[in-house]
Design a protein around this motif. Structure first.
Motif, PDB file in Angstrom:
ATOM      1  N   LEU A  58      11.766   0.135 -17.295  1.00 10.54           N
ATOM      2  CA  LEU A  58      10.557   0.629 -16.740  1.00 10.54           C
ATOM      3  C   LEU A  58       9.507  -0.433 -16.625  1.00 10.54           C
ATOM      4  CD1 LEU A  58      10.242   4.107 -18.211  1.00 10.54           C
ATOM      5  CD2 LEU A  58      11.494   3.468 -16.477  1.00 10.54           C
ATOM      6  N   ILE A  59       8.990  -1.172 -15.648  1.00  7.46           N
ATOM      7  CA  ILE A  59       8.086  -2.041 -15.561  1.00  7.46           C
ATOM      8  C   ILE A  59       6.739  -1.608 -14.783  1.00  7.46           C
ATOM      9  CG2 ILE A  59       7.609  -4.332 -14.697  1.00  7.46           C
ATOM     10  CD1 ILE A  59      10.685  -4.885 -14.969  1.00  7.46           C
ATOM     11  N   GLY A  60       5.734  -1.716 -15.660  1.00  5.53           N
ATOM     12  CA  GLY A  60       4.352  -1.288 -15.094  1.00  5.53           C
ATOM     13  C   GLY A  60       3.732  -2.300 -14.333  1.00  5.53           C
ATOM     14  N   ILE A  61       3.068  -2.207 -13.165  1.00  5.26           N
ATOM     15  CA  ILE A  61       2.147  -3.192 -12.503  1.00  5.26           C
ATOM     16  C   ILE A  61       0.911  -3.323 -13.242  1.00  5.26           C
ATOM     17  CG2 ILE A  61       1.178  -3.669 -10.445  1.00  5.26           C
ATOM     18  CD1 ILE A  61       3.458  -2.344  -8.814  1.00  5.26           C
ATOM     19  N   GLN A  62       0.581  -4.469 -13.549  1.00  2.00           N
ATOM     20  CA  GLN A  62      -0.859  -4.513 -13.982  1.00  2.00           C
ATOM     21  C   GLN A  62      -1.988  -4.405 -13.202  1.00  2.00           C
ATOM     22  OE1 GLN A  62      -1.808  -4.742 -17.300  1.00  2.00           O
ATOM     23  NE2 GLN A  62      -0.843  -6.603 -18.212  1.00  2.00           N
ATOM     24  N   PRO A  63      -3.226  -3.925 -13.457  1.00  2.00           N
ATOM     25  CA  PRO A  63      -3.659  -3.517 -14.861  1.00  2.00           C
ATOM     26  C   PRO A  63      -3.369  -1.954 -14.908  1.00  2.00           C
ATOM     27  CG  PRO A  63      -5.457  -3.702 -13.536  1.00  2.00           C
ATOM     28  CD  PRO A  63      -4.277  -4.187 -12.835  1.00  2.00           C
ATOM     29  N   ARG A  64      -3.305  -1.232 -13.630  1.00  2.00           N
ATOM     30  CA  ARG A  64      -3.381   0.179 -13.727  1.00  2.00           C
ATOM     31  C   ARG A  64      -2.120   1.014 -13.852  1.00  2.00           C
ATOM     32  NH1 ARG A  64      -5.972  -1.160  -9.039  1.00  2.00           N
ATOM     33  NH2 ARG A  64      -4.407  -0.065  -7.890  1.00  2.00           N
ATOM     34  N   GLY A  65      -1.052   0.289 -13.545  1.00  3.60           N
ATOM     35  CA  GLY A  65       0.261   0.870 -13.770  1.00  3.60           C
ATOM     36  C   GLY A  65       0.585   1.032 -15.430  1.00  3.60           C
ATOM     37  N   THR A  66      -0.236   0.038 -16.315  1.00  7.04           N
ATOM     38  CA  THR A  66      -0.021   0.127 -17.732  1.00  7.04           C
ATOM     39  C   THR A  66      -0.387   1.444 -18.343  1.00  7.04           C
ATOM     40  OG1 THR A  66      -0.838  -2.104 -17.591  1.00  7.04           O
ATOM     41  CG2 THR A  66      -0.647  -1.085 -19.688  1.00  7.04           C
ATOM     42  N   TYR A  67      -1.258   2.219 -17.932  1.00 10.91           N
ATOM     43  CA  TYR A  67      -1.602   3.378 -18.722  1.00 10.91           C
ATOM     44  C   TYR A  67      -0.511   4.343 -18.271  1.00 10.91           C
ATOM     45  CZ  TYR A  67      -5.970   1.162 -19.022  1.00 10.91           C
ATOM     46  OH  TYR A  67      -6.870   0.170 -19.372  1.00 10.91           O
ATOM     47  N   LEU A  68      -0.123   4.464 -17.021  1.00 10.86           N
ATOM     48  CA  LEU A  68       1.121   5.638 -16.887  1.00 10.86           C
ATOM     49  C   LEU A  68       2.356   5.042 -17.506  1.00 10.86           C
ATOM     50  CD1 LEU A  68       2.201   7.871 -15.066  1.00 10.86           C
ATOM     51  CD2 LEU A  68       2.438   6.378 -13.130  1.00 10.86           C
ATOM     52  N   LEU A  69       2.661   3.979 -17.449  1.00  8.65           N
ATOM     53  CA  LEU A  69       3.963   3.522 -18.330  1.00  8.65           C
ATOM     54  C   LEU A  69       3.996   3.725 -19.746  1.00  8.65           C
ATOM     55  CD1 LEU A  69       6.576   1.678 -18.273  1.00  8.65           C
ATOM     56  CD2 LEU A  69       5.016  -0.313 -18.763  1.00  8.65           C
ATOM     57  N   ASN A  70       2.907   3.381 -20.441  1.00  9.54           N
ATOM     58  CA  ASN A  70       2.593   3.736 -21.774  1.00  9.54           C
ATOM     59  C   ASN A  70       2.740   5.209 -22.002  1.00  9.54           C
ATOM     60  OD1 ASN A  70       2.542   1.141 -22.292  1.00  9.54           O
ATOM     61  ND2 ASN A  70       0.107   0.960 -22.295  1.00  9.54           N
ATOM     62  N   VAL A  74       6.434   1.009 -11.881  1.00  5.39           N
ATOM     63  CA  VAL A  74       5.666   2.063 -12.291  1.00  5.39           C
ATOM     64  C   VAL A  74       3.908   1.833 -11.904  1.00  5.39           C
ATOM     65  CG1 VAL A  74       4.558   3.400 -14.089  1.00  5.39           C
ATOM     66  CG2 VAL A  74       7.004   2.987 -14.364  1.00  5.39           C
ATOM     67  N   ASP A  75       3.666   2.441 -10.980  1.00  7.25           N
ATOM     68  CA  ASP A  75       2.105   2.268 -10.429  1.00  7.25           C
ATOM     69  C   ASP A  75       1.189   3.373 -10.673  1.00  7.25           C
ATOM     70  OD1 ASP A  75      -0.054   0.557 -10.397  1.00  7.25           O
ATOM     71  OD2 ASP A  75       0.425   0.025  -8.174  1.00  7.25           O
ATOM     72  N   ASP A  76       0.159   3.533 -10.726  1.00  2.00           N
ATOM     73  CA  ASP A  76      -0.628   4.983 -10.516  1.00  2.00           C
ATOM     74  C   ASP A  76      -0.675   5.512  -9.161  1.00  2.00           C
ATOM     75  OD1 ASP A  76      -2.616   2.928  -9.827  1.00  2.00           O
ATOM     76  OD2 ASP A  76      -4.130   3.677 -10.880  1.00  2.00           O
ATOM     77  N   VAL A  77      -1.227   4.582  -8.340  1.00  2.00           N
ATOM     78  CA  VAL A  77      -1.495   4.942  -7.094  1.00  2.00           C
ATOM     79  C   VAL A  77      -0.599   4.250  -5.839  1.00  2.00           C
ATOM     80  CG1 VAL A  77      -3.205   5.368  -5.267  1.00  2.00           C
ATOM     81  CG2 VAL A  77      -3.500   5.859  -7.440  1.00  2.00           C
ATOM     82  N   LEU A  78       0.049   4.705  -5.065  1.00  2.00           N
ATOM     83  CA  LEU A  78       0.550   4.027  -3.891  1.00  2.00           C
ATOM     84  C   LEU A  78      -0.187   4.277  -2.758  1.00  2.00           C
ATOM     85  CD1 LEU A  78       3.072   2.679  -2.497  1.00  2.00           C
ATOM     86  CD2 LEU A  78       4.203   4.739  -2.244  1.00  2.00           C
ATOM     87  N   TYR A  79      -0.887   3.094  -2.218  1.00  2.00           N
ATOM     88  CA  TYR A  79      -1.683   3.276  -0.982  1.00  2.00           C
ATOM     89  C   TYR A  79      -0.951   2.598   0.126  1.00  2.00           C
ATOM     90  CZ  TYR A  79      -6.219   2.446   1.210  1.00  2.00           C
ATOM     91  OH  TYR A  79      -7.386   2.409   2.290  1.00  2.00           O
ATOM     92  N   THR A  80      -1.510   1.255   0.461  1.00  2.00           N
ATOM     93  CA  THR A  80      -0.841   0.441   1.431  1.00  2.00           C
ATOM     94  C   THR A  80       0.760  -0.029   1.293  1.00  2.00           C
ATOM     95  OG1 THR A  80      -1.552  -1.682   0.699  1.00  2.00           O
ATOM     96  CG2 THR A  80      -3.056  -0.356   1.941  1.00  2.00           C
ATOM     97  N   GLY A  81       0.949   0.000   0.053  1.00  2.00           N
ATOM     98  CA  GLY A  81       2.510  -0.573  -0.180  1.00  2.00           C
ATOM     99  C   GLY A  81       2.530  -2.139  -0.402  1.00  2.00           C
ATOM    100  N   ARG A  82       1.110  -2.830  -0.412  1.00  2.00           N
ATOM    101  CA  ARG A  82       1.224  -4.291  -0.582  1.00  2.00           C
ATOM    102  C   ARG A  82       1.383  -4.499  -1.917  1.00  2.00           C
ATOM    103  NH1 ARG A  82      -0.082  -6.863   4.118  1.00  2.00           N
ATOM    104  NH2 ARG A  82      -0.984  -5.560   5.743  1.00  2.00           N
TER     105      ARG A  82
END
Length: 196
Positions: free
Chosen positions: A50-62, A117-125
């Protein structure tokens, strides 16, 4: 919780309004569901990371990592953090230089099953940038995407989550804000609207 965080969370400018989409109890239920879906698809996690996208995916990953280990006895869980700052297609467009976060992946992803892992999927970029950045660590067998919130109808790229907490239909003048106890003093998801 510091007083400044309390003011930041609740004192919005007069031109903005917010509506709560998910409270702490609802987020907890969603996290358990996502954890169970991951277990169904990845079993013992022997060849999964599982790999979280910095910075906001970090909290969901943890939070997911803690739940998988403590509530579901997953012992072989590999996790990492991925910075995508210089892989974004807009990183040279701002007025100010961007500050990169740290990438913390101490394993090779070659032939592994990776869940981004990321918190919000928006544009996909951001996800496209993560796919490019991930290539530096090897060629995974599969790559999946897990998000807490999927903002539908705002995608610029053909990217969809494999695991999703909640879909939200948000307009152009609306923003989805995810707060975690660890960084904002509460678990909540808000829809923030800028008044015209």
């Amino acid at each position: 919780m510091p007083e400044s965080n309390t003011l930041y969370l609740y004192a919005l400018p007069a031109s903005m309004s917010q509506k709560i989409l998910l409270n702490a109890a609802q987020i907890d239920i969603i996290l358990h569901r996502l954890a169970c879906q991951l277990i169904e698809n990845h079993n013992d996690f022997k060849s999964t990371a599982l790999i979280g996208i910095q910075p906001r995916g970090t909290y969901l990953l943890n939070r997911l990592k803690k739940m998988l280990v403590e509530n579901y006895d997953v012992s072989n869980l590999k996790t990492g953090l991925l910075d995508i700052t210089f892989y974004r297609d807009d990183f040279r467009r701002g007025d100010q230089p961007l500050r990169a976060n740290s990438t913390e992946i101490n394993f090779v992803v070659e032939n592994m099953n990776v869940v981004i892992v990321d918190d919000v999927l928006y544009t996909g970029r951001s996800i496209r940038a993560a796919l490019t950045a991930l290539q530096s660590f090897g060629r995974p067998n599969t790559i999946e995407l897990l998000t807490l919130v999927d903002r539908r109808f705002s995608r610029h790229l053909p990217i969809q989550p494999d695991y999703n907490g909640r879909q939200v239909d948000a307009l152009g003048n609306q923003k989805v804000k995810v707060s975690w106890v660890e960084n904002a003093g509460e678990d909540a998801v808000y829809l923030i609207k800028t008044e015209d």
